[in-house]
Design a protein around this motif. Structure first.
Motif, short mmCIF file in Angstrom:
data_model
loop_
_atom_site.label_atom_id
_atom_site.label_comp_id
_atom_site.label_asym_id
_atom_site.label_seq_id
_atom_site.Cartn_x
_atom_site.Cartn_y
_atom_site.Cartn_z
N PHE A 49 -2.44 9.86 -4.53
CA PHE A 49 -2.55 11.30 -5.20
C PHE A 49 -4.05 11.61 -4.86
N PHE A 50 -5.00 10.58 -4.96
CA PHE A 50 -6.38 10.87 -4.65
C PHE A 50 -6.52 11.65 -3.03
N TRP A 51 -6.14 10.73 -2.19
CA TRP A 51 -5.91 11.07 -0.76
C TRP A 51 -5.16 12.43 -0.71
N ALA A 52 -4.33 12.53 -1.27
CA ALA A 52 -3.49 14.04 -1.13
C ALA A 52 -4.33 15.11 -1.51
N GLY A 53 -4.86 14.97 -2.85
CA GLY A 53 -5.61 15.94 -3.33
C GLY A 53 -6.93 16.46 -2.49
N LEU A 54 -7.37 15.06 -2.02
CA LEU A 54 -8.72 15.38 -1.17
C LEU A 54 -8.27 16.15 0.18
N LEU A 79 -7.94 19.98 -0.53
CA LEU A 79 -9.21 20.26 -0.66
C LEU A 79 -9.60 20.74 0.75
N ILE A 80 -9.65 19.95 1.37
CA ILE A 80 -10.43 19.82 2.82
C ILE A 80 -9.52 21.00 3.73
N ARG A 81 -8.31 20.80 3.75
CA ARG A 81 -7.52 21.79 4.49
C ARG A 81 -6.40 22.50 3.72
N PRO A 82 -6.62 23.48 2.92
CA PRO A 82 -5.72 23.94 1.96
C PRO A 82 -4.53 24.70 2.82
N ASP A 91 0.80 -1.26 -0.09
CA ASP A 91 0.03 0.11 0.08
C ASP A 91 0.87 1.19 -0.07
N LEU A 92 0.97 1.90 -1.01
CA LEU A 92 2.03 3.13 -1.25
C LEU A 92 0.90 4.41 -0.97
N SER A 93 -0.28 4.02 -0.56
CA SER A 93 -1.05 5.36 -0.19
C SER A 93 -1.16 5.65 1.42
N ILE A 94 -0.59 4.55 1.99
CA ILE A 94 -1.19 4.89 3.39
C ILE A 94 -0.60 6.00 3.98
N GLY A 95 0.42 6.64 3.52
CA GLY A 95 0.64 8.00 4.31
C GLY A 95 -0.32 8.96 3.83
N ALA A 96 -0.54 9.08 2.48
CA ALA A 96 -1.57 10.18 2.30
C ALA A 96 -2.79 9.90 2.77
N PHE A 97 -3.48 8.72 2.89
CA PHE A 97 -4.40 8.38 3.47
C PHE A 97 -4.51 8.66 5.10
N VAL A 98 -3.57 8.66 5.89
CA VAL A 98 -3.28 8.74 7.09
C VAL A 98 -3.73 10.59 7.23
N GLY A 99 -2.86 11.15 6.12
CA GLY A 99 -2.83 12.68 6.03
C GLY A 99 -4.53 13.28 5.78
N PHE A 100 -5.20 12.39 4.87
CA PHE A 100 -6.44 12.81 4.76
C PHE A 100 -7.27 12.46 5.87
N VAL A 101 -7.25 11.46 6.47
CA VAL A 101 -7.82 10.99 7.91
C VAL A 101 -7.73 12.18 8.98
N SER A 118 -2.75 17.95 17.67
CA SER A 118 -4.03 18.84 17.75
C SER A 118 -4.36 19.73 16.54
N SER A 119 -3.62 19.66 15.57
CA SER A 119 -4.10 20.19 14.36
C SER A 119 -3.74 19.38 13.41
N ALA A 120 -4.06 19.94 11.96
CA ALA A 120 -3.87 18.90 10.82
C ALA A 120 -3.24 19.73 9.86
N ASP A 121 -2.38 18.93 8.71
CA ASP A 121 -1.94 19.66 7.64
C ASP A 121 -1.94 18.59 6.47
N ALA A 122 -2.28 18.92 5.25
CA ALA A 122 -2.37 17.70 4.35
C ALA A 122 -0.96 16.92 4.11
N ASN A 123 -0.03 17.65 4.25
CA ASN A 123 1.25 16.63 4.19
C ASN A 123 1.99 16.22 5.19
N MET A 124 1.24 16.05 6.46
CA MET A 124 1.77 15.83 7.58
C MET A 124 2.11 14.35 7.92
N ALA A 125 1.63 13.49 7.05
CA ALA A 125 2.01 11.90 7.01
C ALA A 125 2.50 11.29 5.87
#
Lengths: 489, 331
Positions: free
Chosen positions: B138-143, B146-149, B79-89, B241-248
């Motif tokens: 890329f799908f997760w990272a894009g989402l 979008l959620i948190r510019p 699974d090469l998407s897990i990092g982006a997915f965790v960031g999305f979550v 206690s906060s989030a960023d799209a690229n944090m994971a």
């Protein structure tokens, strides 16, 4: 028509084709309750296909299967489990990363909940104790830690375990191939004992002695058909060999080739096995067949010759270059993304150089010349290789090997799945090339092809056990050599 | 040779291969002890309730992501998407969960569905999982963007409380690590369906022939992976206690490294949940450990921060080398 009582399985009119090849044609077979059926036949006779149909892993094109009097058009894997049809396949069907007990649980969906491990462990240990008394396999051993023989024992024992429902039929495909003499006898004795309780058994083996000693009924398959069926008393070893080879070919005498006197020609390949087995000699211009049951060391032998041409080996000497025609096109033959021309020319790259770079014109010239010789049917040789039919892809592989300057051509059952027209064309080219002084080592699983050979070596368990020449190259001769029992060999 | 001798020879063979497995299995634990010992040697006070709390706080999300990766690896996929997915979550959690919890739950549920769909595509269409999950990353990272510019948001109260909870005696991250390892061990290693799930990685054809659906098993494993990915993202927000799209984004490779240190293999269904959690802890500690090491000849006597990633790589190489040595020595 209802099945008579005492019939475990009845196949009627079962057929199955793979492309143009009829692996099973109109097979009618009756397996009685509480009997052991011995099934024999040479490679490609259809035994495995029949087995896969019963295991539910292959869908028959036609025919019906009655299990315990109930008719089925096809058997799914799930239904086969439910009906109590079990198979021990030749290639092992255990998960190497799981323990013996966990592998047993996979076959028994009903073993679950707390304590499932102990239940599965007890089940398999009890069966191992029954079949192979004195075995040393613990149920919590991970399968990859077991030797091949022990894995085979586990798989066989697993096939006989029952948790719910009935056990109706166990199919054993070459069950003794990786067992030693003692465990093999234990297994066969157990089969006799088990059939007395009403379970049926199909025993597939090329050890004809096992079949004759431990079966109630014997059926012989050839070319996808059942050619003989009857109680074991009707058969002898000689009769089985005869039936498998189907007697002699009537056109044999007409096709008899002039026995070319090549005994004085220089030796092209010489191989000496360490101690056992016959020595191998191939002379310049000879076509040598490698026969025997498939997977008995013929391909490995070709690979050894191939390696010996590059790096000196003590046991094999080769005069000149060699080239290789692969039988498994997809796995080790074609480059699927390349054009036909590239696929042909890749064998001759050193000859196509112009300074440091490849010469496009030389490459085109070579591939179009050999495309013409081999009669590759394609609009353009620049088309993708995958646009060709299987037979034409194989022709391209022949072109790749023959367009080189190599003195010896190794062929690893190259005609697998090739249509008859292509075959006949290629046979002629091989004969021409051999007359021109090339040596061919030809592993084939088809008897007809051996008739194009000057001499034939028969392989068994990686060793050469027979050499046939001229008139003696007959189906019966080859089968007689390859179906030797362990103790006789 | 007598029969007796043959039999004892066999027993020895068997014993040696199971001893080898035992050694390999102990390797992650041994590496953890070594890293802890090294930290203790340079700074004994770090090995304390608060020290471990600080050093291991970020290890919990990594451990959960590693478990997710391990679930996928068990079916011979990656699974090469897990990092982006965790960031999305993390972005969903920090943006929507405090005010619109229902929407957040729906979005995370959608994540599980996408994972299951990916398994279906990978299995039925025979597409390499690397391709599918690379696309999904890329799908997760894009989402997430979008959620948190811009970085921000807030951790929901219950997550903040959970991650900063201080139980008596045992630091919270240690407690959580044990809990995660134990739970996943029960699900995958001890349950009866777990054996089937792991069997798919070992010999899918054998499992199929026994009447099981490979598709269902793969979908189940991917669903399980997404659940652990979601837990990873949520705990990550709880800690930071906060989030960023690229944090994971680094989690993809960290999770593979952690699973491999823990004894998992890319093919063959060989996995170890306990090992994977330990592997994640080792990686996390390895980078913290560098802060404590005293190296006299370097300026300031400390190893620079930038070398921390390199240190993780070194640990990975050392542990894998040890594993190969064990396998060789026993042959």
């Amino acid at each position: 028509m209802t099945a008579p009582t005492g019939t475990a399985i009845e196949l009627s009119g079962v057929s199955r084709s793979f492309g143009a090849v009829r692996a099973l044609s109109d097979v009618n077979l009756l397996i009685a309750e509480g009997q052991c059926l011995g099934l024999v036949g040479h490679n490609g006779a259809g035994k495995s296909t029949l087995m896969h149909v019963l295991a539910g892993t292959l869908r028959p094109d036609q025919g019906r299967i009655a299990v315990g009097g109930e008719q089925h058009d096809r058997i799914s894997v799930h239904l086969a489990q439910k009906l109590g049809l079990r198979c021990v396949f030749q290639e092992l069907s255990l998960c190497p990363n799981l323990t013996v007990a966990e592998n047993t649980r996979i076959l028994h969906p009903s073993i679950k909940g707390l304590g499932w491990r102990q239940k599965a462990g007890k089940l398999i240990s009890a069966m191992l104790d029954r079949i192979f008394p004195g075995h040393d396999i613990a149920s919590d051993t991970v399968v990859s830690d077991l030797s091949i023989g022990r894995r085979q024992m586990v798989e066989i024992a697993r096939a006989f375990t029952v948790s719910e429902g009935v056990l109706r039929l166990v199919i054993l495909d070459e069950p003794t191939s990786s067992l030693d003499a003692t465990t093999a006898r234990q297994l066969l004795e157990f089969v006799r004992e088990e059939v007395r309780t009403g379970v049926s058994c199909i025993l597939i083996s090329h050890m004809l002695g096992e079949i004759l000693d431990y079966s109630d009924q014997i059926s012989v398959m050839k070319n996808g058909q059942l050619v003989a069926f009857g109680p074991v008393a009707q058969f002898t070893r000689e009769r089985l060999v005869d039936l498998m080879s189907g007697g002699e070919h009537p056109d044999r005498a007409a096709r008899e080739r002039s026995i070319r006197s090549l005994a004085d020609a220089p030796v092209a390949v010489r191989a000496q096995e360490g101690g056992q087995g016959l020595p191998f000699v191939a002379r310049k211009g000879e076509v040598i067949g490698l026969a025997g049951l498939s997977g008995h060391g013929q391909t490995e032998f070709l690979v050894r010759v191939f390696e010996a041409a590059r790096a000196r080996r003590a046991d094999v000497t080769v005069a000149g270059d060699v080239s290789f025609v692969a039988g498994d096109r997809q796995a080790d033959g074609i480059f699927p993304l390349w054009s036909i021309a590239n696929n042909v020319a890749v064998g001759s790259l050193p000859a196509l150089r112009n300074g440091l770079l490849l010469s496009g014109s030389k490459e085109r010239e070579l591939s179009s010349r050999w495309g013409r010789i081999m009669g590759i049917k394609a609009p353009s040789l620049d088309d993708e290789i995958l646009s060709l039919s299987g037979g034409n892809q194989q022709k391209a592989l022949f072109a790749r090997a023959l367009s080189t300057s190599s003195a010896v051509v190794l062929m690893d059952d190259p005609m697998r799945g090739v249509d008859i027209g292509t075959k006949l064309e290629v046979y002629d080219i091989i004969a021409e090339q051999a007359a021109g002084g090339r040596t061919f080592l030809w592993y084939t699983t088809e008897f007809e092809e051996l008739e194009y050979c000057d001499r034939v070596y028969v392989f068994q368990n990686g060793r050469i056990v027979g050499e046939l020449q001229g008139q003696d190259i007959t189906e019966a001769g080859v089968i007689g050599s390859s179906f030797k029992d362990k103790d006789a060999a | 040779m007598t029969t007796q001798a043959v039999h004892s020879g066999r027993a020895q063979n068997l014993a040696s291969s199971s001893r080898q497995r035992l050694l390999r299995g102990a390797l992650p634990a041994v590496s953890l002890v070594i890293v802890l010992a090294a930290i203790w040697y340079f700074n004994p006070r770090a090995i304390s309730y608060f020290g471990l709390n600080l050093m291991l706080n970020l290890a919990i999300p990594v451990a959960l992501a590693t478990i997710a990766q391990m679930c996928v690896m068990a079916t011979n996929e990656l699974d090469l998407s897990i990092g982006a997915f965790v960031g999305f979550v993390a972005c969903v959690t920090a943006t929507y969960m405090p005010q619109e919890p229902l929407l957040a739950v729906l979005m995370l549920g959608g994540g599980v569905l996408v994972y299951m769909l990916a398994a279906v595509v990978i299995h039925l269409r025979n597409v390499p999982s690397i391709v599918v999950t690379l696309g999904l990353s890329f799908f997760w990272a894009g989402l997430a963007v979008l959620i948190r510019p811009i970085p921000g948001g807030a951790a929901p109260g219950f997550l903040r409380d959970l991650m900063s909870f201080q139980p008596p005696l045992i630091p919270m991250p240690v407690l959580l690590a044990v809990l995660i390892a134990g739970t996943v061990h029960l699900i995958l290693m001890r349950s009866s369906y777990g054996a089937v799930l792991r069997g798919v990685g070992g010999n899918a054809r054998a499992v199929h022939r026994a009447g099981w659906s490979i598709l269902k098993a793969k979908v189940a494993m991917f669903a399980l992976a997404s659940v652990f990915g979601i837990l990873a993202g949520m705990t990550l927000v709880g800690v930071s206690s906060s989030a960023d799209a690229n944090m994971a984004t680094g989690y993809t490779l960290l999770s593979i490294a952690g699973a491999v240190i823990g004894g998992a293999e890319f093919v063959g269904g060989r996995i170890s949940p306990i090992g994977a959690v330990i592997g994640a802890l080792v990686l996390q500690l390895a980078s913290s450990a560098l802060n404590f090491f005293q190296v006299p000849f370097l300026p300031g006597g400390r190893i620079p921060q930038e070398w921390q990633v390199g240190a993780q790589g070194m640990f990975l190489i050392l542990i894998l080398a040890a594993r190969v040595l064990i396998s060789k020595a026993e042959k």
